[in-house]
Write an enzyme that holds these catalytic residues in place. Structure first.
Site, PDB file in Angstrom:
ATOM      1  CG  ASP A  30      -2.096  -0.874   1.220  1.00 57.00           C
ATOM      2  OD1 ASP A  30      -2.281  -1.571   0.215  1.00 57.00           O
ATOM      3  OD2 ASP A  30      -2.819  -0.916   2.231  1.00 57.00           O
ATOM      4  CB  CYS A  65      -3.207  -6.679  -1.387  1.00 55.68           C
ATOM      5  SG  CYS A  65      -3.239  -5.309  -0.255  1.00 55.68           S
ATOM      6  CG  ASP A 294       0.457  -4.327  -2.452  1.00 54.10           C
ATOM      7  OD1 ASP A 294       0.503  -3.116  -2.142  1.00 54.10           O
ATOM      8  OD2 ASP A 294       0.018  -5.201  -1.674  1.00 54.10           O
ATOM      9  CG  ASN A 295      -2.566  -1.587  -3.381  1.00 55.67           C
ATOM     10  OD1 ASN A 295      -2.694  -2.800  -3.167  1.00 55.67           O
ATOM     11  ND2 ASN A 295      -2.651  -0.690  -2.416  1.00 55.67           N
TER      12      ASN A 295
END
Ligand SMILES: *[C@@H]1O[C@H](CO)[C@@H](O)[C@H](O)[C@H]1NC(C)=O
Ligand SMILES: *[C@@H]1O[C@H](CO)[C@@H](O)[C@H](O)[C@H]1NC(C)=O
Ligand SMILES: *[C@@H]1O[C@H](CO)[C@@H](O)[C@H](O)[C@H]1NC(C)=O
Ligand SMILES: *[C@@H]1O[C@H](CO)[C@@H](O)[C@H](O)[C@H]1NC(C)=O
Ligand SMILES: *[C@@H]1O[C@H](CO)[C@@H](O)[C@H](O)[C@H]1NC(C)=O
Ligand SMILES: *[C@@H]1O[C@H](CO)[C@@H](O)[C@H](O)[C@H]1NC(C)=O
Length: 517
Positions: A30, A65, A294-295
């Protein structure tokens, strides 16, 4: 004779690859690129950024995720790996995934002779009872320290090569660091290795290591023009009340922001220690280090609370920094990149041919600036030539979640609450997700183009479009201002992209056929 020829060719192949490079992939959870997520990472910027290339247009296939991690590992879009959301039912570490899991880039490297190591969070459902338990070791890894379940900082179970080990008060990022340093100590030039480190930071609950608590006590969330802005030209979920958020919630957004930064400091230290260990073992010069997330994340954008799952830059854009023997130093690179490009890129750098069925394409690196120290290499790494037109339409998919037990009964919504998720009274019941928060976007980047086009699967067939060149904070939805032909073109390409297969087809679905894996 033919056999003999083949044999010599194979032998040559092996000989050429004698000094294959090592890889260290660091995957945070994140970490945003546009809200200052990299600001606290002094060591990452110094030891990877200054010694390598910082990519300024790096995106993920999905702002969530498990689907994003599945993409990074396989080089496939969400519609091809079919990990739709973070639950087992939605494909996360499901039976479908386990079939695909033999095709991650880790498997390819391991089969070609690499020693491989994983420590930290893997796919959210890994190791849980329903997904087969922590005794399973995902294929592709010679040494395995996978976290059971989703990111936490304390009180977790790690599968140490299939042996579940519980820890209550050991800070997870530090454990990942210690495991990685032990591993590096045992590595030599005789066998190349791939190491993947996936710390929990800065994921919720944003717990810093005790030594870092309070370091950023004066830091507040960034107030970009879209911070706590009430908007009416965006899709349904964003316009849900309260909008704007009441002032009483703002200190909580600031707390989250600074806690995320503090939780990242242990990751920064880990990276510094890993670089030092590689260096003292004389492995650094032949090692690629890749740092990404992941993001992304939003905190307060468009009057939302904090989360991911949205099509805006805060959520889909991620940090990406790489250093390594063939990568230019201290440079930035604005070519459009998706997380599915990492699998084929790592394979290519390892001297392997990425399969045509991978949806991502190998990153083209600029010419290295200190050519003298570039090792002679046999691997098929493509280089950017100065005149390259870097146009790309990048697909981002998200499948909205509903009914995950988080619509608190004290929330006042009269809506069909089965279709809503993550609505908590402590955040004024501002919901974070809904079934109709299902969308697909094209992030269209070229020399003179910087657009985003998104289409929602909701009852209004809602679409959004932004010109990021003139409107970097996505304040104005221009969907009703563009020519119908432009809208039509995006709609057409997007529908083709949503079923694309293989990198040529996904690059240009109107001209190149699908490649099935
Ligand atoms: C640790 O997690 C378990 C469940 O896995 C829970 O029952 C326990 O209360 C937790 N302990 C602490 C100290 O948080
Ligand atoms: C790695 O090194 C440790 C000592 O640092 C040693 O005990 C262990 O046997 C080594 N493992 C391997 C696989 O060589
Ligand atoms: C934080 O702000 C307070 C009040 O403005 C100030 O006294 C203190 O020195 C600041 N602390 C840091 C670490 O900057
Ligand atoms: C990196 O480049 C910047 C300018 O782009 C320069 O100021 C800095 O000194 C360089 N750092 C190193 C380590 O070369
Ligand atoms: C996850 O995806 C699956 C498959 O599409 C769906 O059945 C499930 O409801 C989704 N989970 C949530 C929480 O929406
Ligand atoms: C989205 O879903 C909610 C909850 O079911 C519903 O109330 C709303 O009308 C939907 N909006 C659109 C545009 O589909």
């Amino acid at each position: 004779m033919l056999n003999y020829l083949l044999f010599t060719l194979l032998l040559n192949h092996v000989v050429c690859q004698e000094k294959r490079p090592n890889f260290v992939v660091i995957l945070t959870d994140d970490q945003d690129a546009v809200l200052g997520g990299m600001d606290p990472m002094k060591c990452v910027r110094r030891f990877i950024g200054n010694e390598g290339t910082t990519f300024t247009n790096s995106y993920v296939t999905s702002p969530i995720c498990c689907p994003s991690r599945a993409s990074l590992l396989t080089g496939l879009h969400v519609h091809n790996h079919m990990t739709w959301n973070n639950s087992l039912q939605g494909g996360c570490y499901s039976r479908t995934w386990k079939k695909l899991e033999t095709r991650t880039f880790a498997n390819a490297l391991k089969e070609s002779g690499y020693n491989t190591f994983y420590a930290g969070k893997y796919l959210n459902e890994y190791g849980t009872h329903g997904a087969g338990g922590p005794e399973q070791i995902p294929p592709g890894w010679t040494e395995w320290h996978g976290l059971v379940g989703n990111s936490v900082y304390y009180n977790y179970t790690i599968s140490n090569d299939g042996v579940p080990t519980h820890a209550t008060d050991l800070y997870l990022t530090d454990i990942i660091r210690d495991l990685s340093l032990n591993y590096i100590e045992n590595q030599t030039e005789l066998q190349p290795f791939l190491m993947m480190l996936a710390p929990p930071a800065p994921h919720q609950p944003f717990t810093p290591a005790p030594r870092h608590e309070g370091t950023f006590s004066n830091v507040t969330a960034v107030r970009h023009p879209n911070f706590n802005l009430a908007v009416t030209d965006k899709h349904w979920l964003i316009t849900m009340p309260p909008s704007p958020l009441p002032d009483t919630l703002i200190p909580e957004l600031d707390r989250v922001y600074r806690s995320r930064w503090e939780s990242l400091l242990a990751v920064d230290e880990m990276v510094a220690d890993v670089v030092e260990a590689l260096d003292s073992n004389s492995l650094l010069s032949n090692t690629y280090l890749i740092y990404t997330s992941d993001n992304g994340y939003h905190i307060g954008q468009f009057s939302q609370v904090y989360d991911k799952r949205q099509p805006y830059e805060s959520d889909i854009k991620v940090p990406l920094i790489m250093r390594g023997p063939t990568i230019p130093k201290n440079t930035t690179d604005n070519q459009p990149i998706l997380n599915i490009d990492l699998a084929p890129t790592i394979m290519a750098l390892a001297g392997l041919m990425p399969p045509e069925s991978m949806d991502g394409r190998s990153i083209k690196f600029a010419m290295k600036n200190d050519l003298e120290s570039t090792p002679k290499s046999s691997h098929p790494v493509e280089r950017l030539d100065g005149n390259l037109e870097m146009e790309r339409n990048m697909l981002v998919e998200y499948y909205g979640e509903g009914r995950d037990g988080t619509v608190d009964e004290n929330c006042p919504w009269k809506y069909d609450s089965d279709n809503l998720a993550q609505c908590y009274p402590e955040y004024e019941c501002k919901c974070q997700d809904a079934r109709n928060n299902t969308f697909a976007c094209l992030r269209h980047i070229a020399k003179r183009i910087n657009f985003k086009y998104c289409s929602f699967a909701d009852s209004k067939d809602f679409s959004e479009m932004y010109d990021l060149a003139s409107d970097p904070y996505e304040l104005t939805n221009i969907i009703n201002q563009v020519l119908p032909s432009v809208k039509h073109w995006y709609k057409l390409i997007l529908s083709q992209m949503l079923t694309c297969k293989g990198y040529r087809n996904c690059d240009n679905p109107l001209e190149n056929p699908k490649v099935y894996g």
